[in-house]
Design a protein around this motif. Structure first.
Motif, mmCIF file in Angstrom:
data_model
loop_
_atom_site.group_PDB
_atom_site.id
_atom_site.type_symbol
_atom_site.label_atom_id
_atom_site.label_comp_id
_atom_site.label_asym_id
_atom_site.label_seq_id
_atom_site.Cartn_x
_atom_site.Cartn_y
_atom_site.Cartn_z
ATOM 1 N N ARG A 264 44.826 44.614 91.897
ATOM 2 C CA ARG A 264 45.182 45.508 90.791
ATOM 3 C C ARG A 264 46.333 46.434 91.161
ATOM 4 O O ARG A 264 46.447 47.556 90.656
ATOM 5 N N ALA A 265 47.216 45.965 92.045
ATOM 6 C CA ALA A 265 48.342 46.783 92.480
ATOM 7 C C ALA A 265 49.323 47.004 91.334
ATOM 8 O O ALA A 265 49.712 46.068 90.646
ATOM 9 N N LEU A 266 49.716 48.254 91.157
ATOM 10 C CA LEU A 266 50.673 48.631 90.129
ATOM 11 C C LEU A 266 51.800 49.407 90.808
ATOM 12 O O LEU A 266 51.555 50.430 91.440
ATOM 13 N N GLN A 267 53.009 48.915 90.671
ATOM 14 C CA GLN A 267 54.160 49.554 91.290
ATOM 15 C C GLN A 267 54.810 50.512 90.298
ATOM 16 O O GLN A 267 55.081 50.156 89.151
ATOM 17 N N LEU A 268 55.036 51.729 90.747
ATOM 18 C CA LEU A 268 55.697 52.742 89.932
ATOM 19 C C LEU A 268 57.084 52.987 90.516
ATOM 20 O O LEU A 268 57.226 53.392 91.671
ATOM 21 N N CYS A 269 58.107 52.728 89.735
ATOM 22 C CA CYS A 269 59.493 52.859 90.181
ATOM 23 C C CYS A 269 60.171 53.958 89.358
ATOM 24 O O CYS A 269 60.484 53.757 88.175
ATOM 25 N N PHE A 270 60.360 55.106 89.979
ATOM 26 C CA PHE A 270 61.003 56.229 89.307
ATOM 27 C C PHE A 270 62.505 56.188 89.553
ATOM 28 O O PHE A 270 62.968 55.937 90.663
ATOM 29 N N SER A 271 63.258 56.416 88.520
ATOM 30 C CA SER A 271 64.701 56.618 88.619
ATOM 31 C C SER A 271 65.072 57.679 87.597
ATOM 32 O O SER A 271 64.229 58.102 86.791
ATOM 33 N N ASP A 272 66.295 58.143 87.631
ATOM 34 C CA ASP A 272 66.683 59.235 86.746
ATOM 35 C C ASP A 272 66.372 58.900 85.286
ATOM 36 O O ASP A 272 66.875 57.907 84.735
ATOM 37 N N TYR A 273 65.502 59.712 84.691
ATOM 38 C CA TYR A 273 65.145 59.642 83.271
ATOM 39 C C TYR A 273 64.403 58.365 82.870
ATOM 40 O O TYR A 273 64.346 58.028 81.689
ATOM 41 N N SER A 274 63.795 57.667 83.837
ATOM 42 C CA SER A 274 62.993 56.484 83.463
ATOM 43 C C SER A 274 61.937 56.185 84.524
ATOM 44 O O SER A 274 62.075 56.563 85.693
ATOM 45 N N LEU A 275 60.899 55.517 84.093
ATOM 46 C CA LEU A 275 59.829 55.031 84.968
ATOM 47 C C LEU A 275 59.561 53.583 84.602
ATOM 48 O O LEU A 275 59.320 53.268 83.433
ATOM 49 N N GLY B 216 53.863 34.185 93.253
ATOM 50 C CA GLY B 216 54.394 32.915 92.769
ATOM 51 C C GLY B 216 54.042 32.531 91.364
ATOM 52 O O GLY B 216 54.331 31.409 90.940
ATOM 53 N N SER B 217 53.413 33.409 90.574
ATOM 54 C CA SER B 217 53.019 32.972 89.231
ATOM 55 C C SER B 217 53.415 33.978 88.161
ATOM 56 O O SER B 217 54.400 33.775 87.454
ATOM 57 N N SER B 218 52.679 35.068 88.032
ATOM 58 C CA SER B 218 52.904 35.991 86.913
ATOM 59 C C SER B 218 53.574 37.277 87.381
ATOM 60 O O SER B 218 53.393 37.729 88.511
ATOM 61 N N GLU B 219 54.331 37.870 86.470
ATOM 62 C CA GLU B 219 54.952 39.155 86.763
ATOM 63 C C GLU B 219 55.107 39.925 85.458
ATOM 64 O O GLU B 219 55.520 39.379 84.438
ATOM 65 N N GLY B 220 54.717 41.207 85.500
ATOM 66 C CA GLY B 220 54.823 42.060 84.331
ATOM 67 C C GLY B 220 55.662 43.282 84.635
ATOM 68 O O GLY B 220 55.638 43.799 85.753
ATOM 69 N N GLN B 221 56.390 43.756 83.644
ATOM 70 C CA GLN B 221 57.258 44.913 83.849
ATOM 71 C C GLN B 221 57.517 45.596 82.513
ATOM 72 O O GLN B 221 57.685 44.940 81.488
ATOM 73 N N GLU B 222 57.530 46.918 82.511
ATOM 74 C CA GLU B 222 57.890 47.671 81.325
ATOM 75 C C GLU B 222 58.405 49.038 81.757
ATOM 76 O O GLU B 222 57.875 49.652 82.696
ATOM 77 N N SER B 223 59.436 49.521 81.074
ATOM 78 C CA SER B 223 60.054 50.810 81.385
ATOM 79 C C SER B 223 59.799 51.799 80.267
ATOM 80 O O SER B 223 59.724 51.428 79.090
ATOM 81 N N ILE B 224 59.656 53.064 80.651
ATOM 82 C CA ILE B 224 59.514 54.138 79.681
ATOM 83 C C ILE B 224 60.505 55.243 80.033
ATOM 84 O O ILE B 224 60.900 55.398 81.198
ATOM 85 N N ALA B 225 60.922 55.988 79.046
ATOM 86 C CA ALA B 225 61.886 57.064 79.266
ATOM 87 C C ALA B 225 61.170 58.315 79.768
ATOM 88 O O ALA B 225 60.041 58.620 79.365
ATOM 89 N N LEU B 226 61.835 59.027 80.686
ATOM 90 C CA LEU B 226 61.363 60.300 81.196
ATOM 91 C C LEU B 226 62.398 61.368 80.872
ATOM 92 O O LEU B 226 63.547 61.280 81.313
ATOM 93 N N ALA B 227 62.006 62.369 80.132
ATOM 94 C CA ALA B 227 62.973 63.382 79.700
ATOM 95 C C ALA B 227 63.278 64.403 80.782
ATOM 96 O O ALA B 227 64.348 65.016 80.779
ATOM 97 N N ASP B 228 62.349 64.590 81.747
ATOM 98 C CA ASP B 228 62.500 65.719 82.665
ATOM 99 C C ASP B 228 62.539 65.308 84.140
ATOM 100 O O ASP B 228 62.169 66.080 85.013
ATOM 101 N N TYR B 229 62.974 64.077 84.444
ATOM 102 C CA TYR B 229 63.031 63.659 85.850
ATOM 103 C C TYR B 229 64.449 63.243 86.213
ATOM 104 O O TYR B 229 65.036 62.361 85.570
ATOM 105 N N SER B 230 64.981 63.847 87.273
ATOM 106 C CA SER B 230 66.319 63.482 87.752
ATOM 107 C C SER B 230 66.418 63.671 89.266
ATOM 108 O O SER B 230 67.425 64.149 89.780
ATOM 109 N N ASP B 231 65.344 63.306 89.986
ATOM 110 C CA ASP B 231 65.313 63.462 91.442
ATOM 111 C C ASP B 231 65.640 62.173 92.176
ATOM 112 O O ASP B 231 65.319 62.023 93.359
ATOM 113 N N GLY B 232 66.236 61.204 91.512
ATOM 114 C CA GLY B 232 66.624 59.974 92.190
ATOM 115 C C GLY B 232 65.513 58.944 92.204
ATOM 116 O O GLY B 232 64.461 59.100 91.578
#
Length: 372
Positions: free
Chosen positions: A280-291, A299-315
């Motif tokens: 049940r590993a979930l990777q969280l990838c933060f970047s400026d204004y998005s997660l 080797g089989s399935s991969e899921g990904q979705e991005s959401i906007a972050l209004a208050d994050y700009s720490d790289g």
């Protein structure tokens, strides 16, 4: 013994008693009729529950019946008055407007009524039921009866400060605590106590009955807790588990933080986790204004979705957590907004609801996992 009592009252009492019936096929309900009241009791090795109901007592006495069978009968009775008669080796239940329903049940022999225990408590406290129910809600999901760590199977109730009561649960991979600030008697709960999952569930049930306050007391020898509202007593044998010093898990460093909409992020996490494996590993990838949330199986399935972050700009920051633990936390929160605090990929993630009931505070800590 012979009594007449309203079906709704009887149904409430038998429903409450199920919490003390761990081995349903072997358990009994005890009845004692005296002085215009019917007392109903059930007990096992961990929990004892006593109910006291007003009724018409036609003949005083006591009797024991099989708990499951009697509860099943009460559940199906028509509304109205119910007559219970103890006669020879049977208990007769009569119901219906014209007494058209009759059921004869076996009487359990060789049992004697025992009065509720009287605790030698150093002090007791009156707690708001709404606040106690809230702190239990925020913690009991991570108290797991079959946890490999003995402390993972109990919740720890204690006083971190003189004017607050805190409940903690942890299994070593996640930790949740919730507390309520209120005035407490000086000597109440000077030492913390450990409560099983069943005990927490029964306390929560008592809180949901519509009473505004609940009396809580702990015996001087720290073996028993009593919870009490009018006509309803709960006695819990306290766990002997030695709870670890959980303060070391709480973050001390200054962390980055973002505010997110809990229902939206919860739905995104559930969708992305459909592609995860049993970790049940979930990777969280933060970047400026998005997660970006990611999960995959080899080797089989991969899921990904991005959401906007209004208050994050720490790289950019990347870390992985158990996705189920994250959705468990979101499911128990009532606040629509939650603050996510995080640091490096080795620091725990801290989730804090943005709004909570007055005087209540909670925190949820998730330990990151290492992806191979």
């Amino acid at each position: 013994m012979r009594v007449k009592i309203e079906k709704g009252q009887l149904s409430t009492a038998t429903s409450r008693s199920q919490g003390a019936v761990s081995e349903r096929n072997l358990a009994q309900l005890g009845f004692l009729a005296r002085e215009g009241q019917l007392h109903i009791a059930a007990a096992d090795r961990v929990i004892a529950i006593y109910n006291r109901l007003d009724c018409e007592v036609l003949q005083e006495g006591s009797v024991f019946v099989p708990a499951k069978l009697f509860s099943d009968v009460v559940r199906e009775l028509p509304d109205g008055m119910v007559e219970i008669i103890s006669e020879d080796n049977q208990v007769i239940v009569i119901a219906g407007e014209k007494k058209e329903f009759t059921m004869k049940l076996p009487r359990v022999e060789d049992r004697a009524w025992q009065e509720p225990p009287v605790l030698e408590a150093s002090s007791e406290a009156l707690l708001p039921t709404e606040k106690l129910a809230y702190i239990i809600d925020q913690v009991q999901f991570c108290v797991v009866p079959d946890s490999p760590r003995n402390y993972g199977s109990v919740g720890y109730l204690h006083r971190p400060k003189d004017n607050s009561l805190r409940l903690v649960g942890t299994d070593g991979y996640r930790l949740s605590y919730a507390e309520v600030e209120l005035e407490l008697p000086e000597h109440f709960l000077k030492n913390g106590v450990c409560l099983s999952k069943r005990a927490l569930q029964e306390l929560h049930r008592m809180c949901s009955e519509g009473f505004t306050e609940i009396a809580l007391a702990v015996s001087q020898d720290q073996t028993t807790m009593e919870a009490r509202v009018p006509g309803y007593q709960l006695f819990v044998r306290l766990s002997a588990v030695r709870y670890p010093n959980y303060y070391g898990v709480l973050p001390r460093n200054s962390l980055s933080h973002v505010k997110v909409q809990r229902p939206y992020l919860q739905n995104v996490a559930k969708r992305v986790l459909l592609a995860s494996d049993k970790t049940r590993a979930l990777q969280l990838c933060f970047s400026d204004y998005s997660l970006t949330l990611r999960s995959r199986t080899l080797g089989s399935s991969e899921g990904q979705e991005s959401i906007a972050l209004a208050d994050y700009s720490d790289g950019e920051r990347e870390l992985a957590i158990n996705g189920k633990f994250l959705t468990d936390v979101f499911s128990t929160m009532s606040s629509d907004e939650v603050t996510i605090n995080f640091g490096s990929d080795e620091d725990p993630i801290v989730l804090v609801p943005f709004s909570e009931p007055t005087s209540c505070h909670s925190m949820h800590v998730l330990v990151p996992i290492k992806e191979s």
